[in-house]
Design an enzyme around this catalytic site. Sequence first.
Site, mmCIF file in Angstrom:
data_model
loop_
_atom_site.group_PDB
_atom_site.id
_atom_site.type_symbol
_atom_site.label_atom_id
_atom_site.label_comp_id
_atom_site.label_asym_id
_atom_site.label_seq_id
_atom_site.Cartn_x
_atom_site.Cartn_y
_atom_site.Cartn_z
ATOM 1 N N LYS A 124 -52.669 -35.620 -92.533
ATOM 2 C CA LYS A 124 -52.925 -35.594 -91.046
ATOM 3 C C LYS A 124 -51.889 -36.194 -90.101
ATOM 4 C CE LYS A 124 -56.184 -39.292 -90.960
ATOM 5 N NZ LYS A 124 -57.317 -39.836 -90.527
ATOM 6 N N TYR B 164 -47.404 -30.832 -88.874
ATOM 7 C CA TYR B 164 -48.968 -30.885 -88.626
ATOM 8 C C TYR B 164 -49.686 -29.970 -87.999
ATOM 9 C CZ TYR B 164 -53.740 -32.699 -88.124
ATOM 10 O OH TYR B 164 -55.046 -32.812 -88.046
ATOM 11 N N ASN C 294 -60.535 -36.457 -80.432
ATOM 12 C CA ASN C 294 -60.144 -37.775 -81.240
ATOM 13 C C ASN C 294 -61.285 -38.511 -81.836
ATOM 14 O OD1 ASN C 294 -57.988 -36.668 -79.294
ATOM 15 N ND2 ASN C 294 -57.044 -38.728 -79.652
ATOM 16 N N ILE D 190 -63.649 -38.566 -91.993
ATOM 17 C CA ILE D 190 -64.653 -37.510 -91.014
ATOM 18 C C ILE D 190 -65.395 -36.909 -92.296
ATOM 19 C CG2 ILE D 190 -64.989 -35.576 -89.721
ATOM 20 C CD1 ILE D 190 -62.253 -35.859 -89.005
ATOM 21 N N ASN E 2 -58.469 -35.603 -103.800
ATOM 22 C CA ASN E 2 -57.643 -36.306 -105.068
ATOM 23 C C ASN E 2 -57.341 -37.569 -104.668
ATOM 24 O OD1 ASN E 2 -56.047 -36.089 -102.464
ATOM 25 N ND2 ASN E 2 -54.585 -34.731 -103.337
ATOM 26 N N GLY F 20 -43.359 -36.713 -77.934
ATOM 27 C CA GLY F 20 -44.379 -35.941 -78.400
ATOM 28 C C GLY F 20 -45.837 -35.959 -77.980
ATOM 29 N N ASP F 21 -46.127 -37.194 -77.201
ATOM 30 C CA ASP F 21 -47.540 -37.426 -76.661
ATOM 31 C C ASP F 21 -47.465 -36.907 -75.304
ATOM 32 O OD1 ASP F 21 -48.560 -38.919 -78.520
ATOM 33 O OD2 ASP F 21 -48.155 -40.855 -77.499
ATOM 34 N N GLY G 142 -62.679 -38.818 -97.542
ATOM 35 C CA GLY G 142 -61.936 -39.325 -96.568
ATOM 36 C C GLY G 142 -62.906 -39.766 -95.022
ATOM 37 N N LYS H 49 -52.317 -26.382 -89.008
ATOM 38 C CA LYS H 49 -53.533 -26.212 -88.261
ATOM 39 C C LYS H 49 -53.617 -24.769 -87.759
ATOM 40 C CE LYS H 49 -55.726 -29.800 -89.400
ATOM 41 N NZ LYS H 49 -56.543 -30.017 -90.605
ATOM 42 N N SER I 201 -57.941 -28.828 -85.110
ATOM 43 C CA SER I 201 -57.563 -30.025 -84.113
ATOM 44 C C SER I 201 -57.374 -29.693 -82.702
ATOM 45 C CB SER I 201 -56.171 -30.724 -84.906
ATOM 46 O OG SER I 201 -55.878 -31.479 -83.859
HETATM 47 P P1 NAD Z 1 -58.514 -38.473 -94.185
HETATM 48 O O1 NAD Z 1 -57.281 -38.557 -94.751
HETATM 49 O O2 NAD Z 1 -59.277 -39.693 -94.248
HETATM 50 O O3 NAD Z 1 -59.170 -37.138 -95.194
HETATM 51 C C1 NAD Z 1 -58.685 -36.083 -95.718
HETATM 52 C C2 NAD Z 1 -59.130 -36.241 -97.224
HETATM 53 O O4 NAD Z 1 -58.485 -35.046 -97.914
HETATM 54 C C3 NAD Z 1 -58.534 -37.552 -97.967
HETATM 55 O O5 NAD Z 1 -59.475 -38.065 -98.472
HETATM 56 C C4 NAD Z 1 -57.523 -36.850 -98.677
HETATM 57 O O6 NAD Z 1 -57.401 -37.646 -99.901
HETATM 58 C C5 NAD Z 1 -57.988 -35.486 -99.207
HETATM 59 N N1 NAD Z 1 -57.015 -34.789 -99.545
HETATM 60 C C6 NAD Z 1 -55.711 -34.407 -98.706
HETATM 61 N N2 NAD Z 1 -54.938 -33.539 -99.546
HETATM 62 C C7 NAD Z 1 -55.684 -33.100 -100.739
HETATM 63 C C8 NAD Z 1 -55.454 -32.199 -101.684
HETATM 64 N N3 NAD Z 1 -54.242 -31.450 -101.803
HETATM 65 N N4 NAD Z 1 -56.471 -32.067 -102.630
HETATM 66 C C9 NAD Z 1 -57.722 -32.573 -102.563
HETATM 67 N N5 NAD Z 1 -57.867 -33.576 -101.474
HETATM 68 C C10 NAD Z 1 -56.692 -33.953 -100.568
HETATM 69 O O7 NAD Z 1 -58.500 -37.623 -92.894
HETATM 70 P P2 NAD Z 1 -59.738 -37.143 -91.804
HETATM 71 O O8 NAD Z 1 -59.544 -38.251 -90.588
HETATM 72 O O9 NAD Z 1 -61.193 -37.509 -92.399
HETATM 73 O O10 NAD Z 1 -59.365 -35.899 -91.547
HETATM 74 C C11 NAD Z 1 -60.307 -34.831 -92.087
HETATM 75 C C12 NAD Z 1 -59.671 -33.219 -91.346
HETATM 76 O O11 NAD Z 1 -59.871 -33.437 -90.159
HETATM 77 C C13 NAD Z 1 -58.162 -33.133 -91.725
HETATM 78 O O12 NAD Z 1 -57.896 -31.921 -92.211
HETATM 79 C C14 NAD Z 1 -57.580 -33.572 -90.480
HETATM 80 O O13 NAD Z 1 -56.238 -32.878 -90.432
HETATM 81 C C15 NAD Z 1 -58.785 -33.118 -89.573
HETATM 82 N N6 NAD Z 1 -58.632 -33.696 -88.276
HETATM 83 C C16 NAD Z 1 -58.626 -35.136 -87.923
HETATM 84 C C17 NAD Z 1 -58.435 -35.704 -86.881
HETATM 85 C C18 NAD Z 1 -58.468 -37.281 -86.812
HETATM 86 O O14 NAD Z 1 -57.830 -37.904 -85.989
HETATM 87 N N7 NAD Z 1 -58.669 -37.832 -87.768
HETATM 88 C C19 NAD Z 1 -58.240 -34.820 -85.636
HETATM 89 C C20 NAD Z 1 -58.214 -33.545 -85.773
HETATM 90 C C21 NAD Z 1 -58.518 -33.008 -87.279
HETATM 91 N N1 UFG Z 2 -51.391 -44.892 -78.244
HETATM 92 C C1 UFG Z 2 -51.041 -46.231 -78.072
HETATM 93 N N2 UFG Z 2 -50.615 -47.028 -78.854
HETATM 94 C C2 UFG Z 2 -50.892 -46.867 -80.319
HETATM 95 C C3 UFG Z 2 -51.457 -45.743 -80.698
HETATM 96 C C4 UFG Z 2 -51.697 -44.639 -79.535
HETATM 97 O O1 UFG Z 2 -50.833 -46.489 -76.883
HETATM 98 O O2 UFG Z 2 -50.535 -47.759 -81.024
HETATM 99 C C5 UFG Z 2 -51.794 -43.970 -77.344
HETATM 100 C C6 UFG Z 2 -51.136 -42.572 -77.549
HETATM 101 O O3 UFG Z 2 -49.964 -42.623 -76.604
HETATM 102 C C7 UFG Z 2 -52.210 -41.757 -76.810
HETATM 103 C C8 UFG Z 2 -53.570 -42.338 -77.263
HETATM 104 O O4 UFG Z 2 -53.253 -43.736 -77.612
HETATM 105 O O5 UFG Z 2 -52.032 -41.593 -75.490
HETATM 106 C C9 UFG Z 2 -54.148 -41.815 -78.387
HETATM 107 O O6 UFG Z 2 -53.394 -41.698 -79.486
HETATM 108 P P1 UFG Z 2 -53.617 -41.449 -81.041
HETATM 109 O O7 UFG Z 2 -52.493 -41.465 -81.931
HETATM 110 O O8 UFG Z 2 -54.979 -42.229 -81.275
HETATM 111 O O9 UFG Z 2 -54.372 -39.989 -80.851
HETATM 112 P P2 UFG Z 2 -53.417 -38.624 -80.464
HETATM 113 O O10 UFG Z 2 -54.335 -38.053 -79.384
HETATM 114 O O11 UFG Z 2 -52.341 -38.598 -80.404
HETATM 115 O O12 UFG Z 2 -53.846 -37.553 -82.054
HETATM 116 C C10 UFG Z 2 -54.914 -37.468 -82.589
HETATM 117 C C11 UFG Z 2 -54.583 -37.084 -83.985
HETATM 118 C C12 UFG Z 2 -54.155 -35.968 -84.144
HETATM 119 C C13 UFG Z 2 -54.989 -34.898 -83.455
HETATM 120 C C14 UFG Z 2 -55.370 -35.224 -81.990
HETATM 121 C C15 UFG Z 2 -56.025 -34.061 -81.354
HETATM 122 O O13 UFG Z 2 -53.661 -38.183 -84.512
HETATM 123 O O14 UFG Z 2 -53.926 -35.604 -85.345
HETATM 124 O O15 UFG Z 2 -55.719 -36.567 -81.974
HETATM 125 O O16 UFG Z 2 -57.352 -34.167 -82.123
HETATM 126 F F1 UFG Z 2 -54.232 -33.651 -83.634
#
Ligand code: NAD
Ligand code: UFG
Length: 338
Positions: free
Chosen positions: A84, A148, A178, A12, A32, A293-294, A10, A152, A124
């Site tokens: 996520k 979600y 973020n 990160i 997966n 929810g924002d 994925g 966490k 998160s």
């Molecule tokens: P991503 O979806 O790119 O990566 C997650 C990976 O997990 C994917 O490759 C997916 O195929 C795999 N996966 C999901 N369910 C699975 C399962 N049951 N078995 C095996 N593989 C599985 O997401 P990401 O942005 O890289 O996020 C990584 C982690 O960081 C996640 O746990 C997410 O909740 C957390 N996180 C992400 C953000 C964000 O904004 N990207 C913010 C805070 C926390």
């Molecule tokens: N936003 C817009 N337009 C869009 C998308 C987002 O204006 O099309 C705004 C949102 O209202 C917010 C900001 O941009 O003010 C950031 O929104 P994101 O959806 O990019 O990020 P969030 O802060 O809502 O949430 C993200 C992840 C969550 C995580 C959180 C904190 O989606 O999973 O950061 O890590 F929990």
Amino acid sequence: MKILVTGGAGYIGSHTCIELLNENYDVVVLDNLSNSSEESLKRVKSITGKHLEFYKADLLDKEQVTAIFLNHKIDAVIHFAGLKAVGESVTIPLKYFHNNITGTLNLLEVMNDFNVKNIVFSSSATVYGDPSSLPIKENFPLSATNPYGRTKLMIEEILQDIYRSDKNWNIALLRYFNPVGAHESGKIGEDPFGIPNNLVPYISQVAVGVLPRVSVYGDDYDTPDGTGVRDYIHVVDLALGHIKTLPKLFTSPGVVIYNLGTGFGYSVLEMIKGFEAASDKKIPYKVCERRPGDIAACWADPVKAKEELFWEADKTLIDMCRDTWKWQKNNPNGYRES
Ligand code: NAD
Ligand code: UFG
């Protein structure tokens, strides 16, 4: 040292694999591919010139997880795997609880069976809910506003309980703010399936012409320009945070919790402007209703990670926008060929 990276294909995870390989860790990836592509890992190998082991396996299938632990002597697990999408989690909560919670329980049971008790968990900033003051410190009250976020919080609590029962566990809960940006090579980056939910992937798809305009979700928040403010952190800085966490984990600290953020907040309009500068493209946008929810604003106090992990984010907004744009421009269809 051999690290199992769940969710390593994925966004990160793939960036973290690069930094692990650069630091000469042996890397085993379990994914997966439900939200990713094996192509990301091929590119990780080509960027680093190093090998990693990949298993297309599901955390929901305990036998598949066990097989990996039988094949490899794992020293620690970095657990990224999970679903996520906040909005989707509201519509199909059972899928989120099953995948994220049951998947994690399976992983932890297998780790316990094999006496592997070092884990870094991707938490998160969402666990802070709507914070009553800023910046957010690790000891702020926790709450969840959607399924979600609840997964966490629940996993954080499960991990704390496991440690209470067995002090041989070492657990790092990393609360990401973020994550945005991409590897500077432009070869790997965020590749959302379908229309992006998050701001920066959305902006970059507008810049590349895939989407017509950005919807700005509200300009009447109590923030300097009225739009939402977030702590955007470059994904490579975030990946490096994991690298700095591993040595800490190997000092047997018990449960440790860190914010991984920059400590600075940028508004939606500042992100759009930053991206216009990086891409030299006009980004059309339209102000719409607030997204349910924002919260208005959210940024980290990152001092604890600086003091205890010797880590801090050093990439700028320009770096984040430039690297996102390089990835998007070179890969308008993400990892897909067309
Ligand atoms: P991503 O979806 O790119 O990566 C997650 C990976 O997990 C994917 O490759 C997916 O195929 C795999 N996966 C999901 N369910 C699975 C399962 N049951 N078995 C095996 N593989 C599985 O997401 P990401 O942005 O890289 O996020 C990584 C982690 O960081 C996640 O746990 C997410 O909740 C957390 N996180 C992400 C953000 C964000 O904004 N990207 C913010 C805070 C926390
Ligand atoms: N936003 C817009 N337009 C869009 C998308 C987002 O204006 O099309 C705004 C949102 O209202 C917010 C900001 O941009 O003010 C950031 O929104 P994101 O959806 O990019 O990020 P969030 O802060 O809502 O949430 C993200 C992840 C969550 C995580 C959180 C904190 O989606 O999973 O950061 O890590 F929990």
